[in-house]
Design a protein around this motif. Structure first.
Motif, PDB file in Angstrom:
ATOM      1  N   THR A 129      -8.224   9.937  -2.489  1.00 37.17           N
ATOM      2  CA  THR A 129      -7.036  10.757  -2.708  1.00 37.17           C
ATOM      3  C   THR A 129      -5.896   9.885  -3.231  1.00 37.17           C
ATOM      4  N   ALA A 130      -4.806  10.531  -3.615  1.00 37.29           N
ATOM      5  CA  ALA A 130      -3.639   9.778  -4.091  1.00 37.29           C
ATOM      6  C   ALA A 130      -3.158   8.811  -3.020  1.00 37.29           C
ATOM      7  N   ALA A 131      -3.042   9.309  -1.782  1.00 35.01           N
ATOM      8  CA  ALA A 131      -2.559   8.463  -0.682  1.00 35.01           C
ATOM      9  C   ALA A 131      -3.541   7.341  -0.376  1.00 35.01           C
ATOM     10  N   GLU A 132      -4.846   7.639  -0.422  1.00 38.56           N
ATOM     11  CA  GLU A 132      -5.849   6.613  -0.123  1.00 38.56           C
ATOM     12  C   GLU A 132      -5.841   5.513  -1.184  1.00 38.56           C
ATOM     13  N   ASN A 133      -5.653   5.879  -2.440  1.00 41.32           N
ATOM     14  CA  ASN A 133      -5.522   4.875  -3.488  1.00 41.32           C
ATOM     15  C   ASN A 133      -4.333   3.974  -3.223  1.00 41.32           C
ATOM     16  N   LEU A 134      -3.193   4.579  -2.902  1.00 44.87           N
ATOM     17  CA  LEU A 134      -1.977   3.799  -2.668  1.00 44.87           C
ATOM     18  C   LEU A 134      -2.110   2.935  -1.414  1.00 44.87           C
ATOM     19  N   ARG A 135      -2.781   3.457  -0.377  1.00 45.03           N
ATOM     20  CA  ARG A 135      -3.006   2.650   0.836  1.00 45.03           C
ATOM     21  C   ARG A 135      -3.875   1.436   0.519  1.00 45.03           C
ATOM     22  N   PHE A 136      -4.914   1.664  -0.278  1.00 43.08           N
ATOM     23  CA  PHE A 136      -5.821   0.578  -0.634  1.00 43.08           C
ATOM     24  C   PHE A 136      -5.070  -0.562  -1.318  1.00 43.08           C
ATOM     25  N   PHE A 137      -4.280  -0.201  -2.326  1.00 39.38           N
ATOM     26  CA  PHE A 137      -3.549  -1.246  -3.053  1.00 39.38           C
ATOM     27  C   PHE A 137      -2.429  -1.835  -2.200  1.00 39.38           C
ATOM     28  N   GLY A 138      -1.840  -1.008  -1.335  1.00 35.25           N
ATOM     29  CA  GLY A 138      -0.808  -1.510  -0.430  1.00 35.25           C
ATOM     30  C   GLY A 138      -1.347  -2.561   0.514  1.00 35.25           C
ATOM     31  N   LYS A 139      -2.589  -2.375   0.958  1.00 35.32           N
ATOM     32  CA  LYS A 139      -3.214  -3.355   1.861  1.00 35.32           C
ATOM     33  C   LYS A 139      -3.511  -4.661   1.127  1.00 35.32           C
TER      34      LYS A 139
ATOM     35  N   TYR B 211      -1.622  -5.875  -1.037  1.00 31.76           N
ATOM     36  CA  TYR B 211      -0.321  -6.548  -1.036  1.00 31.76           C
ATOM     37  C   TYR B 211       0.101  -6.973   0.365  1.00 31.76           C
ATOM     38  N   GLU B 212      -0.734  -6.634   1.365  1.00 29.14           N
ATOM     39  CA  GLU B 212      -0.466  -6.957   2.766  1.00 29.14           C
ATOM     40  C   GLU B 212       0.844  -6.345   3.257  1.00 29.14           C
ATOM     41  N   ILE B 213       1.107  -5.117   2.823  1.00 31.63           N
ATOM     42  CA  ILE B 213       2.286  -4.384   3.291  1.00 31.63           C
ATOM     43  C   ILE B 213       1.968  -3.815   4.662  1.00 31.63           C
ATOM     44  N   PRO B 214       2.817  -4.055   5.677  1.00 32.81           N
ATOM     45  CA  PRO B 214       2.577  -3.522   7.024  1.00 32.81           C
ATOM     46  C   PRO B 214       2.371  -2.006   7.003  1.00 32.81           C
ATOM     47  N   LYS B 215       1.504  -1.518   7.880  1.00 38.21           N
ATOM     48  CA  LYS B 215       1.062  -0.116   7.846  1.00 38.21           C
ATOM     49  C   LYS B 215       2.213   0.877   7.881  1.00 38.21           C
ATOM     50  N   GLN B 216       3.146   0.708   8.817  1.00 41.96           N
ATOM     51  CA  GLN B 216       4.244   1.668   8.957  1.00 41.96           C
ATOM     52  C   GLN B 216       5.127   1.663   7.705  1.00 41.96           C
ATOM     53  N   LYS B 217       5.430   0.478   7.207  1.00 36.40           N
ATOM     54  CA  LYS B 217       6.248   0.357   6.004  1.00 36.40           C
ATOM     55  C   LYS B 217       5.517   0.945   4.808  1.00 36.40           C
ATOM     56  N   LEU B 218       4.191   0.731   4.754  1.00 36.73           N
ATOM     57  CA  LEU B 218       3.394   1.233   3.639  1.00 36.73           C
ATOM     58  C   LEU B 218       3.405   2.761   3.590  1.00 36.73           C
ATOM     59  N   GLU B 219       3.240   3.404   4.739  1.00 33.62           N
ATOM     60  CA  GLU B 219       3.233   4.868   4.772  1.00 33.62           C
ATOM     61  C   GLU B 219       4.579   5.432   4.317  1.00 33.62           C
ATOM     62  N   LYS B 220       5.647   4.793   4.723  1.00 31.17           N
ATOM     63  CA  LYS B 220       6.973   5.222   4.304  1.00 31.17           C
ATOM     64  C   LYS B 220       7.149   5.024   2.802  1.00 31.17           C
ATOM     65  N   ARG B 221       6.659   3.899   2.314  1.00 33.62           N
ATOM     66  CA  ARG B 221       6.769   3.586   0.893  1.00 33.62           C
ATOM     67  C   ARG B 221       5.963   4.588   0.045  1.00 33.62           C
ATOM     68  N   ILE B 222       4.771   4.945   0.518  1.00 34.66           N
ATOM     69  CA  ILE B 222       3.933   5.908  -0.196  1.00 34.66           C
ATOM     70  C   ILE B 222       4.649   7.242  -0.319  1.00 34.66           C
ATOM     71  N   ASP B 223       5.253   7.710   0.779  1.00 35.86           N
ATOM     72  CA  ASP B 223       5.968   8.987   0.742  1.00 35.86           C
ATOM     73  C   ASP B 223       7.158   8.930  -0.220  1.00 35.86           C
ATOM     74  N   GLU B 224       7.881   7.809  -0.202  1.00 37.38           N
ATOM     75  CA  GLU B 224       9.031   7.646  -1.094  1.00 37.38           C
ATOM     76  C   GLU B 224       8.598   7.703  -2.566  1.00 37.38           C
ATOM     77  N   LEU B 225       7.507   7.016  -2.870  1.00 39.51           N
ATOM     78  CA  LEU B 225       7.060   6.934  -4.256  1.00 39.51           C
ATOM     79  C   LEU B 225       6.467   8.251  -4.748  1.00 39.51           C
ATOM     80  N   LEU B 226       5.736   8.947  -3.870  1.00 40.01           N
ATOM     81  CA  LEU B 226       5.207  10.257  -4.246  1.00 40.01           C
ATOM     82  C   LEU B 226       6.344  11.238  -4.521  1.00 40.01           C
ATOM     83  N   GLU B 227       7.418  11.107  -3.759  1.00 43.22           N
ATOM     84  CA  GLU B 227       8.588  11.955  -3.996  1.00 43.22           C
ATOM     85  C   GLU B 227       9.254  11.599  -5.328  1.00 43.22           C
ATOM     86  N   LEU B 228       9.273  10.316  -5.659  1.00 43.38           N
ATOM     87  CA  LEU B 228       9.876   9.862  -6.913  1.00 43.38           C
ATOM     88  C   LEU B 228       9.227  10.539  -8.122  1.00 43.38           C
ATOM     89  N   VAL B 229       7.899  10.718  -8.060  1.00 47.45           N
ATOM     90  CA  VAL B 229       7.177  11.304  -9.196  1.00 47.45           C
ATOM     91  C   VAL B 229       6.787  12.760  -8.937  1.00 47.45           C
TER      92      VAL B 229
END
Length: 338
Positions: free
Chosen positions: A94-104, A106-124
């Motif tokens: 899924t879109a979120a799973e793709n972003l989680r994969f690449f976020g990991k 980059y070693e982005i912490p889980k909580q920060k990553l989920e927030k970042r994914i929501d922010e970016l999905l809203e951006l587009v």
């Protein structure tokens, strides 16, 4: 003192006897959208690959986000994002799973990553598609995810390589808007494109690269003024029976400095000299062409500048992609030149 996002000093890349990038020096200011244009084989793709640490320079130096391209390559990668021409994602996720994969990655912490994914999905404007498989997306929707994937680590610089290639007009407009929003957030954007309208609309400054060197560099308006303020006249010509032979005849005239075909009937011609119009008309008539209309003005476009600077001849589209790769000369490219 002006801060630079990118500094190139005599950057050179050779493949055996072939020089793809030739002693290139330029700077990109922090926070600007910098258009990077050039004909096929001009060296722009090789330059971008070096700046993204995907290829080693033969000589010269560069700083990206303040870090030395060679000595601090890991730090360079931490501060850049790349929207590649080829979309990088997995259709079964899924879109979120793709972003989680690449976020990991980059070693982005889980909580920060989920927030970042929501922010970016809203951006587009893709929140409602968060848990939908990428395979069900249109090309435009996939490209939106491809763009925000590059933004996950909050890079200082984003390289956007042909971000609207092959997209429909509505999606193209959307991606351009997203590019502006990314830049408005303080991110420096390096934009490579063959769409002159896109480069002109988005870029604060534009560099036209030809034969591995800077052929012209300035704001879009000042580049256009190079043509507008000269003795060049821009003709719009509609020819009802336009043929490739006729185009070749017009293009070969000494008075013609640049030319582009707009559609099946219309040519845009840049020409110099008081007798330019007469020569063009005489050539069309001599070759049996039927002129439906001719308009002229001294208002040039970035395309006119591009053609005037780089020349009228067609380039071999494979020339840069197929740059010869010779091993044993001290610098083996990490990846095939694009």
């Amino acid at each position: 003192m002006t801060e630079y996002a990118i500094e190139l000093n005599n950057l050179t890349k050779k493949f055996g006897d072939f020089t793809a990038v030739d002693d290139l020096s330029l700077t990109v200011k922090e926070g600007e959208i910098f258009g990077f244009l050039g004909p096929n084989g001009a060296g722009k793709s090789t330059t971008i690959r070096m700046l993204c640490t995907l290829a080693q320079p033969t000589s010269g130096s560069a700083k990206v986000a303040g870090y030395d391209l060679i000595k601090d390559s890991a730090r360079v990668r931490e501060n850049i994002g790349l929207v590649a021409e080829k979309m990088i994602m997995y259709d079964r996720l899924t879109a979120a799973e793709n972003l989680r994969f690449f976020g990991k990655l980059y070693e982005i912490p889980k909580q920060k990553l989920e927030k970042r994914i929501d922010e970016l999905l809203e951006l587009v404007d893709m929140q409602e598609w968060k848990n939908t498989q990428i395979s069900k997306f249109s090309t435009g929707m996939k490209q939106r995810i491809n763009v925000i994937r590059a933004l996950l680590p909050e890079p200082k610089i984003v390289f956007m390589d042909e971000p609207t290639l092959g997209l429909d007009p509505q999606t193209t407009f959307s991606i351009r808007d997203i590019t502006r929003e990314i830049n408005d957030s303080g991110v420096t954007v390096i934009l490579t494109t063959h769409a002159m309208v896109e480069a002109e609309a988005l870029s604060d400054r534009v560099a036209i690269i030809d034969h591995g060197k800077v052929a012209a560099l300035d704001t879009p308006q000042k580049l256009k003024n190079m043509i507008t303020n000269s003795d060049t006249t821009i003709f719009g010509t509609k020819i009802t029976n336009l043929t490739s032979d006729l185009i070749g005849k017009i293009n070969s005239l000494d008075v013609v400095t640049a030319m582009s075909q707009q559609d099946d009937y219309n040519l845009k011609i840049s020409a110099k000299g008081d007798d330019a119009l007469n020569q063009i008309i005489d050539t069309v008539r001599h070759e049996g062409g039927n002129i439906a209309s001719i308009t002229n003005s001294n208002e040039s476009t970035l395309e006119d500048v591009f053609l005037a600077v780089t020349g009228k001849e067609m380039r071999d589209q494979a020339s840069e992609k197929a740059a010869p790769v010779h091993h044993g000369h001290g610098h083996t490219p990490k990846a095939r030149v694009r």
